[in-house]
Write an enzyme that holds these catalytic residues in place. Structure first.
Site, PDB file in Angstrom:
ATOM      1  N   ASN A  85      21.150  86.118   2.584  1.00 55.85           N
ATOM      2  CA  ASN A  85      20.963  84.722   3.002  1.00 55.85           C
ATOM      3  C   ASN A  85      19.939  83.982   2.145  1.00 55.85           C
ATOM      4  O   ASN A  85      19.984  82.763   2.052  1.00 55.85           O
ATOM      5  CB  ASN A  85      20.527  84.709   4.479  1.00 55.85           C
ATOM      6  CG  ASN A  85      19.946  83.380   4.895  1.00 55.85           C
ATOM      7  OD1 ASN A  85      20.668  82.440   5.188  1.00 55.85           O
ATOM      8  ND2 ASN A  85      18.611  83.277   4.908  1.00 55.85           N
ATOM      9  N   GLY A  88      18.024  81.937  -0.445  1.00 61.07           N
ATOM     10  CA  GLY A  88      18.550  81.013  -1.452  1.00 61.07           C
ATOM     11  C   GLY A  88      17.556  79.902  -1.734  1.00 61.07           C
ATOM     12  O   GLY A  88      16.673  79.608  -0.923  1.00 61.07           O
ATOM     13  N   THR A 144      17.197  75.919  -4.063  1.00 62.38           N
ATOM     14  CA  THR A 144      17.864  74.864  -4.835  1.00 62.38           C
ATOM     15  C   THR A 144      16.878  74.341  -5.886  1.00 62.38           C
ATOM     16  O   THR A 144      15.661  74.349  -5.660  1.00 62.38           O
ATOM     17  CB  THR A 144      18.267  73.676  -3.933  1.00 62.38           C
ATOM     18  OG1 THR A 144      17.119  73.272  -3.166  1.00 62.38           O
ATOM     19  CG2 THR A 144      19.402  74.034  -2.996  1.00 62.38           C
ATOM     20  N   ASP A 158      17.732  70.979  -7.616  1.00 60.20           N
ATOM     21  CA  ASP A 158      18.765  69.960  -7.829  1.00 60.20           C
ATOM     22  C   ASP A 158      18.381  68.983  -8.940  1.00 60.20           C
ATOM     23  O   ASP A 158      17.315  68.364  -8.894  1.00 60.20           O
ATOM     24  CB  ASP A 158      18.998  69.167  -6.536  1.00 60.20           C
ATOM     25  CG  ASP A 158      19.571  70.016  -5.419  1.00 60.20           C
ATOM     26  OD1 ASP A 158      19.882  71.188  -5.666  1.00 60.20           O
ATOM     27  OD2 ASP A 158      19.713  69.489  -4.300  1.00 60.20           O
ATOM     28  N   GLN A 170      24.076  69.601  -8.487  1.00 58.45           N
ATOM     29  CA  GLN A 170      23.966  71.016  -8.089  1.00 58.45           C
ATOM     30  C   GLN A 170      24.901  71.920  -8.893  1.00 58.45           C
ATOM     31  O   GLN A 170      25.518  72.825  -8.326  1.00 58.45           O
ATOM     32  CB  GLN A 170      24.289  71.166  -6.594  1.00 58.45           C
ATOM     33  CG  GLN A 170      23.222  70.596  -5.677  1.00 58.45           C
ATOM     34  CD  GLN A 170      23.359  71.102  -4.252  1.00 58.45           C
ATOM     35  OE1 GLN A 170      24.458  71.321  -3.767  1.00 58.45           O
ATOM     36  NE2 GLN A 170      22.244  71.287  -3.575  1.00 58.45           N
ATOM     37  N   TYR A 223      23.546  75.434  -8.355  1.00 57.88           N
ATOM     38  CA  TYR A 223      23.726  75.923  -6.966  1.00 57.88           C
ATOM     39  C   TYR A 223      25.207  76.102  -6.638  1.00 57.88           C
ATOM     40  O   TYR A 223      25.607  77.125  -6.058  1.00 57.88           O
ATOM     41  CB  TYR A 223      23.082  74.909  -6.030  1.00 57.88           C
ATOM     42  CG  TYR A 223      23.059  75.269  -4.569  1.00 57.88           C
ATOM     43  CD1 TYR A 223      22.121  76.156  -4.054  1.00 57.88           C
ATOM     44  CD2 TYR A 223      23.955  74.672  -3.676  1.00 57.88           C
ATOM     45  CE1 TYR A 223      22.082  76.457  -2.695  1.00 57.88           C
ATOM     46  CE2 TYR A 223      23.924  74.964  -2.322  1.00 57.88           C
ATOM     47  CZ  TYR A 223      22.979  75.854  -1.832  1.00 57.88           C
ATOM     48  OH  TYR A 223      22.952  76.149  -0.482  1.00 57.88           O
TER      49      TYR A 223
HETATM   50  P1  NDP Z   1      15.119  77.822   3.767  1.00 56.69           P
HETATM   51  O1  NDP Z   1      14.623  77.177   2.526  1.00 56.69           O
HETATM   52  O2  NDP Z   1      14.782  77.220   5.098  1.00 56.69           O
HETATM   53  O3  NDP Z   1      14.648  79.372   3.797  1.00 56.69           O
HETATM   54  C1  NDP Z   1      14.893  80.148   2.666  1.00 56.69           C
HETATM   55  C2  NDP Z   1      14.499  81.583   2.933  1.00 56.69           C
HETATM   56  O4  NDP Z   1      14.823  82.363   1.774  1.00 56.69           O
HETATM   57  C3  NDP Z   1      13.022  81.781   3.170  1.00 56.69           C
HETATM   58  O5  NDP Z   1      12.817  82.828   4.099  1.00 56.69           O
HETATM   59  C4  NDP Z   1      12.520  82.197   1.789  1.00 56.69           C
HETATM   60  O6  NDP Z   1      11.322  82.958   1.803  1.00 56.69           O
HETATM   61  C5  NDP Z   1      13.673  83.057   1.330  1.00 56.69           C
HETATM   62  N1  NDP Z   1      13.694  83.221  -0.118  1.00 56.69           N
HETATM   63  C6  NDP Z   1      13.815  82.255  -1.065  1.00 56.69           C
HETATM   64  N2  NDP Z   1      13.762  82.801  -2.291  1.00 56.69           N
HETATM   65  C7  NDP Z   1      13.608  84.133  -2.122  1.00 56.69           C
HETATM   66  C8  NDP Z   1      13.460  85.232  -3.005  1.00 56.69           C
HETATM   67  N3  NDP Z   1      13.477  85.082  -4.335  1.00 56.69           N
HETATM   68  N4  NDP Z   1      13.299  86.474  -2.470  1.00 56.69           N
HETATM   69  C9  NDP Z   1      13.278  86.662  -1.132  1.00 56.69           C
HETATM   70  N5  NDP Z   1      13.411  85.659  -0.253  1.00 56.69           N
HETATM   71  C10 NDP Z   1      13.571  84.402  -0.736  1.00 56.69           C
HETATM   72  O7  NDP Z   1      16.689  77.948   3.567  1.00 56.69           O
HETATM   73  P2  NDP Z   1      17.910  77.657   4.576  1.00 56.69           P
HETATM   74  O8  NDP Z   1      17.688  78.380   5.846  1.00 56.69           O
HETATM   75  O9  NDP Z   1      18.183  76.215   4.597  1.00 56.69           O
HETATM   76  O10 NDP Z   1      19.120  78.336   3.773  1.00 56.69           O
HETATM   77  C11 NDP Z   1      19.445  79.710   3.930  1.00 56.69           C
HETATM   78  C12 NDP Z   1      20.664  80.011   3.083  1.00 56.69           C
HETATM   79  O11 NDP Z   1      21.751  79.185   3.511  1.00 56.69           O
HETATM   80  C13 NDP Z   1      20.475  79.725   1.585  1.00 56.69           C
HETATM   81  O12 NDP Z   1      21.153  80.688   0.823  1.00 56.69           O
HETATM   82  C14 NDP Z   1      21.116  78.365   1.428  1.00 56.69           C
HETATM   83  O13 NDP Z   1      21.572  78.169   0.121  1.00 56.69           O
HETATM   84  C15 NDP Z   1      22.272  78.474   2.405  1.00 56.69           C
HETATM   85  N6  NDP Z   1      22.765  77.198   2.868  1.00 56.69           N
HETATM   86  C16 NDP Z   1      21.925  76.310   3.487  1.00 56.69           C
HETATM   87  C17 NDP Z   1      22.413  75.107   3.924  1.00 56.69           C
HETATM   88  C18 NDP Z   1      21.575  74.119   4.622  1.00 56.69           C
HETATM   89  O14 NDP Z   1      22.067  73.006   4.863  1.00 56.69           O
HETATM   90  N7  NDP Z   1      20.344  74.414   5.004  1.00 56.69           N
HETATM   91  C19 NDP Z   1      23.818  74.723   3.711  1.00 56.69           C
HETATM   92  C20 NDP Z   1      24.607  75.740   3.072  1.00 56.69           C
HETATM   93  C21 NDP Z   1      24.081  76.918   2.650  1.00 56.69           C
HETATM   94  P3  NDP Z   1       9.879  82.186   1.883  1.00 56.69           P
HETATM   95  O15 NDP Z   1       9.781  81.677   3.291  1.00 56.69           O
HETATM   96  O16 NDP Z   1       8.881  83.242   1.566  1.00 56.69           O
HETATM   97  O17 NDP Z   1       9.929  81.083   0.870  1.00 56.69           O
END
Ligand code: NDP
Length: 240
Positions: free
Chosen positions: A82, A84, A86, A88, A144, A147
């Protein structure tokens, strides 16, 4: 139940909702985060879910992190990719670093994490892998290219690994959320976001738990006949 699950990016947003749902369903959950220690500690305090810090874009860090989970709890049965980010920007202004960072964190991470757990799953004849893609990987989005390419790549990765793994009792699926109310979306240009919400047929952003419920279904023992699938949860934004 006792199955062991890793949720990357499991301390905030969609990942936190997934980790919470899986814990409530009886799984032993480890939530992986990257740099936001404050959020991770708060999440752990609130939920009691174990948290571990490593960078999913780093192959060795994933191998070492998975080994610590194995030592702590046992073999990993369920993996939710999960995490991820961005960066952008229109392609004509995109720096190579912005391209590579998104590809590494959003796509190469799937290889890194799956590589670490797939051998054990094959040996035991059971596994559940869910990759969190995006509606923007299905249809593209201006600003994007990095992405959208990474998230579309996850869908091909999902299907190829599903084919390799099906005879071994392992399912591999993707969930493609639309715009979900998390910090990632909160950081977007709010005028652009309002324009996007106006185009969502259900007329609102999605909730993290509306994604988490799908993941809960896909990782269950009962979901053994669902593999190589992409589940869309986008409020009707993209009819694919
Ligand atoms: P958030 O930005 O709210 O949270 C991202 C999470 O990923 C955090 O826990 C962060 O850790 C962790 N993370 C980021 N980079 C790394 C890394 N290199 N190693 C380990 N952990 C990492 O994201 P969302 O909840 O919004 O999104 C979750 C997923 O869903 C993503 O893949 C996103 O692309 C996808 N998504 C989201 C959408 C949305 O509208 N929100 C829509 C479609 C897809 P830390 O807290 O330490 O930074």
């Amino acid at each position: 139940m006792g199955r062991i699950a890793i949720v990357t990016g499991g301390t905030r947003g969609i990942g936190a909702a997934i980790a919470g749902r899986l814990k409530t369903a009886g799984y032993h959950v480890v939530a992986v985060f990257h740099g936001n220690v404050t959020a991770a500690e708060a999440f752990h305090q609130e939920t009691g879910i174990a948290v571990r810090q490593w960078d999913v874009s780093d192959y060795q860090a994933c191998a070492d992190g998975i080994a610590t989970v194995r030592d702590m709890l046992g073999q990993v049965d369920i993996l939710v990719n999960n995490a991820g980010i961005t960066h952008d920007v229109m392609l004509h202004k995109m720096a190579p670093e912005q391209w590579h960072a998104v590809m590494a964190t959003d796509l190469t991470s799937c290889f890194n994490m799956c590589r670490g757990v797939i051998g054990g799953m094959r040996e035991r004849g059971f596994g559940r892998i869910v990759n969190i893609s995006s509606v923007n990987g299905q249809r593209g989005q201006a600003g994007q290219t990095n992405y959208a390419a990474a998230k579309a790549g996850m869908l091909g990765f999902t299907r190829a690994l599903a084919l390799e793994s099906a005879p071994k009792g392992i399912t591999v699926n993707a969930v493609a959320p639309g715009y979900i109310a998390t910090e990632m979306v909160g950081a977007m240009d709010q005028v652009l976001l309002q324009r996007i919400v106006a185009q969502i047929p259900v007329g609102r952003l999605g909730k993290p738990d509306e994604v988490a419920r799908i993941v809960e279904l896909l990782v269950s023992d009962d979901a053994g006949y669902i593999t190589g699938a992409t589940f869309s949860a986008n409020g009707g934004q993209y009819m694919a």
